[in-house]
Design an enzyme around this catalytic site. Structure first.
Site, PDB file in Angstrom:
ATOM      1  N   ARG A   1     -22.432  -8.759  28.427  1.00  0.00           N
ATOM      2  CA  ARG A   1     -22.114  -8.950  26.834  1.00  0.00           C
ATOM      3  C   ARG A   1     -22.861  -8.103  25.797  1.00  0.00           C
ATOM      4  O   ARG A   1     -22.576  -7.605  24.733  1.00  0.00           O
ATOM      5  CB  ARG A   1     -22.213 -10.600  26.715  1.00  0.00           C
ATOM      6  CG  ARG A   1     -21.693 -11.134  25.312  1.00  0.00           C
ATOM      7  CD  ARG A   1     -20.334 -11.316  25.760  1.00  0.00           C
ATOM      8  NE  ARG A   1     -19.629 -11.242  24.540  1.00  0.00           N
ATOM      9  CZ  ARG A   1     -18.171 -11.065  24.666  1.00  0.00           C
ATOM     10  NH1 ARG A   1     -17.430 -10.887  25.757  1.00  0.00           N
ATOM     11  NH2 ARG A   1     -17.502 -11.123  23.373  1.00  0.00           N
TER      12      ARG A   1
ATOM     13  N   ASP B   1     -20.248 -13.729  30.824  1.00  0.00           N
ATOM     14  CA  ASP B   1     -19.824 -14.529  31.362  1.00  0.00           C
ATOM     15  C   ASP B   1     -18.512 -15.168  30.900  1.00  0.00           C
ATOM     16  O   ASP B   1     -18.112 -15.037  29.761  1.00  0.00           O
ATOM     17  CB  ASP B   1     -20.894 -15.743  31.050  1.00  0.00           C
ATOM     18  CG  ASP B   1     -22.321 -15.758  32.024  1.00  0.00           C
ATOM     19  OD1 ASP B   1     -22.014 -15.141  32.994  1.00  0.00           O
ATOM     20  OD2 ASP B   1     -23.130 -16.176  31.672  1.00  0.00           O
TER      21      ASP B   1
ATOM     22  N   ASP C   1     -15.052 -11.232  15.939  1.00  0.00           N
ATOM     23  CA  ASP C   1     -14.390 -11.163  14.560  1.00  0.00           C
ATOM     24  C   ASP C   1     -15.687 -10.849  13.643  1.00  0.00           C
ATOM     25  O   ASP C   1     -15.632 -10.265  12.493  1.00  0.00           O
ATOM     26  CB  ASP C   1     -13.565 -12.059  14.196  1.00  0.00           C
ATOM     27  CG  ASP C   1     -14.035 -13.479  14.603  1.00  0.00           C
ATOM     28  OD1 ASP C   1     -14.421 -13.756  15.460  1.00  0.00           O
ATOM     29  OD2 ASP C   1     -13.997 -14.367  13.553  1.00  0.00           O
ATOM     30  N   GLN C   2     -16.659 -11.882  13.826  1.00  0.00           N
ATOM     31  CA  GLN C   2     -17.655 -11.715  12.853  1.00  0.00           C
ATOM     32  C   GLN C   2     -18.744 -10.688  13.032  1.00  0.00           C
ATOM     33  O   GLN C   2     -19.158 -10.064  11.977  1.00  0.00           O
ATOM     34  CB  GLN C   2     -18.552 -13.079  13.262  1.00  0.00           C
ATOM     35  CG  GLN C   2     -17.887 -14.342  13.068  1.00  0.00           C
ATOM     36  CD  GLN C   2     -17.559 -14.424  11.418  1.00  0.00           C
ATOM     37  OE1 GLN C   2     -17.998 -14.320  10.385  1.00  0.00           O
ATOM     38  NE2 GLN C   2     -16.104 -14.568  11.632  1.00  0.00           N
TER      39      GLN C   2
END
Ligand code: EPU
Length: 420
Positions: free
Chosen positions: A93, A117, A125-126
């Site tokens: 990630r 995960d 989006d943020q």
């Protein structure tokens, strides 16, 4: 695939050392690329995500020396590439922090949508909203995130709509070299955010307010390398604490920051476990079945979602009924479905699990589908009656430093086997 053969009825006993924070490691490695000279990072956890991140930044042109014992030197002076290797990026990630870093360094970046995960939808989006607020164009095309800016300009009002670890970190990284001041409101509050800010400030950045909901970053034109030892890992410590309770053991953890573990200590105490804090040590003792308790995950400093899998595994053997509510991720109960094979009594409805504790689980073959689930299953297997096979343990290796070896040093009997 990595599997563990686990002998049941273990009672963990003794003392072990908690490794460095995974989240800090995976944010300071890319952060080191913002500098114009080498950095040295100490107390890195020996986890596979760190090794993969080292490979990713090598391919971008950085020189990396890593001794697998917590020490890494990163020389970013040869950094030449703003397109990250897709297959490596998809393995975790935190690779998306390269978006903020490469955008700040080169004015553009291309990074595949990250892996990590499988715990429900994981929108970014943020992150994109924040990059746009700094003056960048940001699009997702053909599975790639592409960001581009003529010049990054600070923005006084970036309000995050949700409390997000990832977007808070990505925007801190990008804003460190932007022109002018950036203010991130509704920023994530967690010790790993503070430690990243300490690292950036040691490189010459001007980050204020990390650890509160408002982070102010005065952009600077250049950053230099630094030396930094990262804080201990909260989630590893919490897992070791809960595993001690589940095996009715007596374990002292060293290299902890007890304040960072207040929510798990309090919840264990509520369940009847003896937890004592002293300096950098935490001692956990438990000599009977725990009491049922209710748990609701929250952004830090609330009960952290990463502690939920170990805690809900413990509650499968508690005396009474517990209700566990997961408010952050849609699909973070797979370990409980697996524990049903070991005799757990669980009903799951959306983000709520109702657990009717049983006196003891029985050994079975179970499969870990994510980092925390794999660790939770290992704990359950150690406490169960009879032997178990825990498959999918490669997920745990991504983020826990030799968890099976730590448990073995505390008396567990575990064999690592390969499994197809
Ligand atoms: N969210 C959005 N939009 C965004 C970003 C997040 O809606 O742009 C939502 C998510 O869907 C989620 C919530 O905000 O509901 C929190 O997401 P966050 O961004 O905090 O998650 P993350 O940065 O992707 C990190 C950890 C996770 C940990 C969460 C806790 C890394 C590499 N991962 O994920 O760790 O559970 O924060 O918020 O830092 C683990 O280690 O087991 C793990 C999965």
């Amino acid at each position: 695939m990595t599997a563990l053969r686990v002998k049941g009825k273990a009672r963990l006993n003794g003392s072990t050392v908690v490794g460095g924070s995974k989240y800090v490691a995976l944010s300071v490695i890319p952060a080191a690329l913002l500098a114009n000279s080498p950095s040295v990072i100490e107390n890195l956890p020996d986890i596979s995500d760190v090794a993969v991140y080292a490979d990713i930044i090598r391919l971008l042109g950085a020189k990396v020396e890593y001794n697998n014992q917590g020490w890494m030197r990163i020389d970013p002076t040869g950094l030449k590439n703003n397109v990250a290797d897709q297959s490596l990026v998809k393995r975790m990630r935190a690779s998306y922090y390269l978006l903020g870093v490469l955008l700040a360094r080169f004015g553009k970046a291309e990074v595949a949508l990250p892996g990590g995960d499988d715990i429900g939808p994981r929108p970014i989006d943020q992150h994109l909203k924040g990059f746009r607020a700094l003056g960048a164009e940001a699009v997702i095309e053909h599975g790639l995130v592409k960001v581009h800016a003529q010049r990054l300009a600070g923005n006084h009002s970036i309000y995050l709509d949700v409390l997000t670890v990832g977007a808070t970190i990505n925007l801190m990284l990008a804003a460190a070299l932007a022109e002018g001041t950036t203010v991130i409101s509704n920023a994530y509050r967690g010790p790993f955010i503070v430690d990243l800010a300490n690292f950036l400030n040691a490189m010459g950045a001007r980050v204020f307010g990390a650890g509160t909901e408002t982070i102010r970053i005065q952009g600077v034109s250049e950053l230099h390398g630094c030396q930094h030892a990262i804080i201990p890992d909260q989630s590893e410590a919490a897992t070791l604490m809960v595993a001690t309770a589940m095996t009715q053991g007596d374990v002292t953890l060293t290299n902890t920051i007890p304040d960072h573990l207040e929510s798990v200590s309090a919840k264990l105490q509520e369940a009847g476990v003896d937890v004592k804090h002293c300096d950098d040590k935490i001692r956990v003792r438990c000599d009977s079945r725990v009491n049922a308790v209710n748990v609701k995950t929250q952004p830090l400093p609330g009960f952290f979602t990463d502690f939920q899998a170990p805690m809900s595994a413990l509650l499968t053997t508690a005396d009474g009924m517990s209700v566990v509510t997961e408010t952050i991720w849609d699909e973070r109960f797979e370990h409980l479905n697996q524990l049903v094979k070991m005799g757990a009594q669980v009903r799951i409805a959306g983000r709520t699990a109702i657990i009717e504790g049983v006196p003891r689980l029985t050994g079975a073959e179970v499969h870990g589908t994510d980092l925390r689930a794999s660790a939770a299953l290992l704990m359950a297997a150690m406490s169960a009656e009879g032997d178990s096979l825990v498959t999918g343990f490669e997920h745990a290796d991504r983020g826990y430093e030799r968890l099976d070896e730590k448990f073995m040093s505390l008396g567990a009997q575990i064999d690592r086997v390969s499994h197809n």
